[in-house]
Enzyme design. Structure first.
Site, PDB file in Angstrom:
ATOM      1  N   CYS A 112      74.702   6.334  60.268  1.00  0.00           N
ATOM      2  CA  CYS A 112      73.785   5.629  61.173  1.00  0.00           C
ATOM      3  C   CYS A 112      72.799   6.570  61.857  1.00  0.00           C
ATOM      4  O   CYS A 112      71.833   6.135  62.474  1.00  0.00           O
ATOM      5  CB  CYS A 112      74.587   4.868  62.223  1.00  0.00           C
ATOM      6  N   HIS A 261      70.448   3.596  68.331  1.00  0.00           N
ATOM      7  CA  HIS A 261      71.069   2.911  67.201  1.00  0.00           C
ATOM      8  C   HIS A 261      71.680   1.602  67.713  1.00  0.00           C
ATOM      9  O   HIS A 261      72.345   1.578  68.750  1.00  0.00           O
ATOM     10  CB  HIS A 261      72.140   3.817  66.590  1.00  0.00           C
ATOM     11  N   ASN A 291      74.417  -4.439  63.298  1.00  0.00           N
ATOM     12  CA  ASN A 291      74.309  -2.996  63.077  1.00  0.00           C
ATOM     13  C   ASN A 291      73.884  -2.761  61.623  1.00  0.00           C
ATOM     14  O   ASN A 291      74.674  -2.955  60.708  1.00  0.00           O
ATOM     15  CB  ASN A 291      75.677  -2.363  63.376  1.00  0.00           C
TER      16      ASN A 291
HETATM   17  N1  COA Z   1      87.202 -11.706  67.068  1.00  0.00           N
HETATM   18  C1  COA Z   1      88.250 -11.938  67.870  1.00  0.00           C
HETATM   19  N2  COA Z   1      89.149 -10.985  68.177  1.00  0.00           N
HETATM   20  C2  COA Z   1      88.979  -9.774  67.630  1.00  0.00           C
HETATM   21  C3  COA Z   1      87.909  -9.472  66.783  1.00  0.00           C
HETATM   22  C4  COA Z   1      87.013 -10.507  66.508  1.00  0.00           C
HETATM   23  N3  COA Z   1      85.936 -10.338  65.707  1.00  0.00           N
HETATM   24  N4  COA Z   1      87.993  -8.181  66.399  1.00  0.00           N
HETATM   25  C5  COA Z   1      89.080  -7.672  66.991  1.00  0.00           C
HETATM   26  N5  COA Z   1      89.683  -8.642  67.737  1.00  0.00           N
HETATM   27  C6  COA Z   1      90.896  -8.553  68.524  1.00  0.00           C
HETATM   28  C7  COA Z   1      91.825  -7.452  68.066  1.00  0.00           C
HETATM   29  O1  COA Z   1      92.594  -7.882  66.982  1.00  0.00           O
HETATM   30  C8  COA Z   1      92.630  -7.218  69.310  1.00  0.00           C
HETATM   31  O2  COA Z   1      93.613  -8.218  69.377  1.00  0.00           O
HETATM   32  P1  COA Z   1      95.102  -7.854  69.841  1.00  0.00           P
HETATM   33  O3  COA Z   1      94.931  -7.360  71.257  1.00  0.00           O
HETATM   34  O4  COA Z   1      95.793  -9.145  69.713  1.00  0.00           O
HETATM   35  O5  COA Z   1      95.575  -6.799  68.898  1.00  0.00           O
HETATM   36  C9  COA Z   1      91.646  -7.482  70.440  1.00  0.00           C
HETATM   37  O6  COA Z   1      90.559  -8.211  69.858  1.00  0.00           O
HETATM   38  C10 COA Z   1      91.100  -6.222  71.075  1.00  0.00           C
HETATM   39  O7  COA Z   1      90.736  -5.334  70.027  1.00  0.00           O
HETATM   40  P2  COA Z   1      90.046  -3.974  70.338  1.00  0.00           P
HETATM   41  O8  COA Z   1      89.783  -3.260  69.050  1.00  0.00           O
HETATM   42  O9  COA Z   1      90.799  -3.274  71.410  1.00  0.00           O
HETATM   43  O10 COA Z   1      88.652  -4.498  70.944  1.00  0.00           O
HETATM   44  P3  COA Z   1      87.526  -3.670  71.612  1.00  0.00           P
HETATM   45  O11 COA Z   1      87.322  -4.142  72.989  1.00  0.00           O
HETATM   46  O12 COA Z   1      87.697  -2.194  71.399  1.00  0.00           O
HETATM   47  O13 COA Z   1      86.267  -4.129  70.753  1.00  0.00           O
HETATM   48  C11 COA Z   1      84.865  -3.294  69.015  1.00  0.00           C
HETATM   49  C12 COA Z   1      86.231  -3.874  69.387  1.00  0.00           C
HETATM   50  C13 COA Z   1      84.878  -3.026  67.521  1.00  0.00           C
HETATM   51  C14 COA Z   1      83.803  -4.338  69.354  1.00  0.00           C
HETATM   52  C15 COA Z   1      84.638  -2.001  69.837  1.00  0.00           C
HETATM   53  O14 COA Z   1      85.738  -1.132  69.720  1.00  0.00           O
HETATM   54  C16 COA Z   1      83.409  -1.268  69.358  1.00  0.00           C
HETATM   55  O15 COA Z   1      82.313  -1.760  69.508  1.00  0.00           O
HETATM   56  N6  COA Z   1      83.565  -0.050  68.820  1.00  0.00           N
HETATM   57  C17 COA Z   1      82.458   0.684  68.257  1.00  0.00           C
HETATM   58  C18 COA Z   1      82.238   0.180  66.871  1.00  0.00           C
HETATM   59  C19 COA Z   1      80.923   0.555  66.316  1.00  0.00           C
HETATM   60  O16 COA Z   1      79.921   0.308  66.922  1.00  0.00           O
HETATM   61  N7  COA Z   1      80.950   1.119  65.124  1.00  0.00           N
HETATM   62  C20 COA Z   1      79.799   1.489  64.401  1.00  0.00           C
HETATM   63  C21 COA Z   1      79.242   2.728  64.963  1.00  0.00           C
HETATM   64  S1  COA Z   1      77.943   3.253  63.981  1.00  0.00           S
END
Ligand code: COA
Length: 334
Positions: A112, A261, A291
């Site tokens: 990215c 980004h 993204n």
């Molecule tokens: N819909 C509903 N629930 C979801 C979900 C979705 N699309 N994706 C994950 N969950 C659930 C998980 O399973 C978890 O459930 P559990 O507590 O029962 O296990 C819960 O939501 C929390 O998951 P978690 O991973 O802790 O959520 P988060 O607050 O960290 O948010 C992201 C997840 C991916 C949105 C966040 O971590 C993020 O934005 N990270 C950066 C990712 C990114 O931008 N990557 C590319 C960079 S170039």
């Protein structure tokens, strides 16, 4: 500082619109979760167009906006993690599509952060004799490497392409690339993984093939440690922009826009708080596109230029972060 001027931009946004409600029909998710955690409402996915085609269409628009002939392009760099071929490179295919016969061509993978790395590279090449015009294309069909049964990743990504033609700024031009800060943290590589083809040939036994370096089990599909990437993103985005401003010898309050980004609005807002900048200068378009990896920054720039929002003389910081892990920021005068 490099004498660099963006003389034309263009984008290709595929037509297939996938809303959060549509995502909820294929995985256990809902609009409220996706919007509140990411700021994303819609994403566009390829309607079948390959990566080279999207890039070539974006490049055609950038060429038209620049007013230069394809034969005047000296170098084509394509940033992508989703090429159609190991060889030929996407850049060579785009050269053929445009008839840009005088350009040397290669693809570059900085995930990215690709566009930021490419802009830095362009500034350095333009400072040497013989290179006057460079075509940067960022083209990504991330949908090829997304597992649409994995709700934690599939809601995040979109496809798209964008291109910029950058030339050596002439005396009297206010345009310049003021500073860049690039970096990588290879020890975090396992936080964001998509695997290439496996090693397999007639003279190696299956049990001699090494296990996956990252214990990655999803093959070419993206596997991601979301919270680790999140923390890295907030830190690297804010630190690299602040370092770039220091290097350019300008205050953060002199920036007209920050174009980060477009991964997640919470990342952008947390980084803005760390940088103590006015949120109004941050560009956020992830709500419509998701993204799109290395294409996300130039898609925003192109839109801003076409809408007349970005004006000559404006100071802009761009900042990328992602797989690798890679990060980078650049500050330029448009
Ligand atoms: N819909 C509903 N629930 C979801 C979900 C979705 N699309 N994706 C994950 N969950 C659930 C998980 O399973 C978890 O459930 P559990 O507590 O029962 O296990 C819960 O939501 C929390 O998951 P978690 O991973 O802790 O959520 P988060 O607050 O960290 O948010 C992201 C997840 C991916 C949105 C966040 O971590 C993020 O934005 N990270 C950066 C990712 C990114 O931008 N990557 C590319 C960079 S170039």
């Amino acid at each position: 500082m490099f004498d660099l001027k963006i003389i034309g931009t263009g984008s290709f946004i595929p037509e297939t619109l996938v809303t959060n409600e549509m995502m909820a029909t294929i995985v256990d998710t809902n609009d409220e979760w996706i919007t509140s955690r990411t700021g994303i409402s819609n994403r566009r996915l390829s309607s079948g167009e390959p990566t080279w085609y999207m890039g070539a269409e974006a490049a055609r628009k950038a060429l038209a906006a620049s007013g230069i002939d394809a034969l005047a392009i000296d170098m084509i760099v394509v940033t992508t993690i989703t090429p159609d071929y190991y060889t030929p490179s996407t850049a060579c295919i785009i050269q053929d599509e445009l008839g840009a016969k005088n350009a040397f061509c290669f693809d570059m993978n900085a995930a990215c952060t690709g566009f930021v790395y490419a802009l830095d590279m362009a500034g350095r090449y333009l400072s040497t004799p013989g290179i006057n015009n460079i075509l940067i294309v960022a083209s990504e069909n991330i949908s090829k490497i997304v597992d649409y049964s994995d709700r934690s990743t599939c809601v995040l990504f979109g496809d798209g392409a964008s291109a910029a033609i950058v030339s050596r700024a002439q005396p009297g031009d206010s345009s310049a690339l003021l500073s860049t800060v690039l970096g990588a943290e290879g020890d975090g590589g396992g936080f964001l993984v998509s695997r290439a083809l496996d090693l397999k040939h007639p003279f190696v036994a299956d049990d001699k093939i090494w296990p996956d370096r990252f214990n990655h089990t999803a093959g070419h599909f993206i596997g991601m440690a979301g919270q680790d990437v999140y923390k890295f993103a907030v830190r690297s985005m804010s630190d690299s922009i602040m370092k770039a401003a220091e290097k350019a010898n300008i205050g953060m309050d002199e920036l007209h826009y920050i174009v980060p980004h477009q991964a997640n609005s919470r990342i952008v807002e947390a980084a803005a708080r760390r940088m103590k900048v006015d949120p109004a200068i941050l560009i956020q378009r992830m709500q419509d596109f998701g993204n799109t990896s290395s294409a996300s920054i130039p898609i925003c720039l192109d839109e801003m230029i076409r809408e007349g929002k970005l004006k000559r003389g404006d100071k802009v910081a761009i900042s990328g972060f992602g797989g690798g892990l890679t990060y980078g920021a650049a500050i330029f005068v448009y």
